[in-house]
Design an enzyme around this catalytic site. Structure first.
Site: not given
Length: 246
Positions: A115, A154, A167, A169
């Protein structure tokens, strides 16, 4: 000093709680370690004037969301690296009716599983051409569309060798900030599903499957992207599971 928890320890805890019943995943789901520290211990506090909360909350309108906000691959000067995907779906109520004008926001890791966040410091490369955030409004038929890069799994340090399945969000707003719902969309066939205590905290197998998108070949764009479909049902017995219940 105690030995760090291993995947086998987490697997045993997940198996012990499989099939539990409830309106939403337990807030003190032990295999997901931080829930033991973060879940509420006191009764909820009722808001005397719910409308007053909107005076301090974020707002949005049609003029705030541009037609380009849903393409996460065109937010920088260069193209991001990774597998380009298109995610389409509809936002529906329990009767299958479209929810129009719904603000849908997404955020995700990049193709290497990292991220763009100061607390994500594991040794995977950041992509200067990928921020991992986007948004759109549903149309009159409840449709949404995002073009993005398939995120990588991750490590998340819940236990030794803990990895999250890939995934995306999703955040959905109604007509006010107090109506916000948050959930996650997963990809079919991910081998990490059985090992992930966050996904396994949804103990109903049918409900877990509603969190997994379908690969639809006819939604793939030739020589451009692979297509996935994920419909989101906001309420009722077939609702998509949200982080705070249905």
């Amino acid at each position: 000093m105690s030995e760090p928890l291993k995947q086998a320890d987490i697997d045993q805890e997940i198996a012990a709680r499989a099939g539990e019943q409830g309106d939403h995943p337990a807030r003190d789901y032990a295999p997901y370690r931080s829930t033991l520290l973060r879940h509420p211990h006191q009764p909820l506090v009722a808001i005397k004037d719910p409308e007053a909360a909107e005076l301090a909350g974020p707002v949005f309108g049609v003029s705030d969301v541009t037609p380009f906000d849903n393409d996460l691959t065109k937010q920088h000067l260069g193209e991001p690296l990774g597998e380009r995907i298109t995610v389409r779906g509809r936002v529906l109520d329990r009767q299958g009716r479209p929810v129009r004008g719904q603000l849908v926001e997404v955020w995700q890791a990049n193709a290497s599983g990292r991220y763009l966040h100061q607390r994500d410091d594991h040794p995977a490369p950041l992509d200067p051409n990928f921020s991992g955030v986007g948004r759109c409004l549903t149309d009159d038929d409840g449709n949404y569309l995002f073009t993005t890069i398939k995120p990588g799994p991750y490590p998340w340090r819940n236990h030794l060798n803990a990895w999250r399945p890939a995934h995306i969000h999703f955040s959905l707003f109604g007509t006010s900030f107090t109506q916000r719902l948050v959930t996650q969309m997963y990809f079919p066939g991910d081998p990490l599903f059985p090992y992930d205590p966050i996904m396994q905290s949804v103990t109903d197998e049918r409900a877990r499957q509603r969190l997994v998108a379908d690969y639809v070949h006819d939604l793939s764009e030739p020589e451009f992207s692979l297509g996935y479909r994920w419909d989101i049902v906001l309420d009722g017995p077939t609702a998509t599971w949200m982080e705070e219940g249905r």
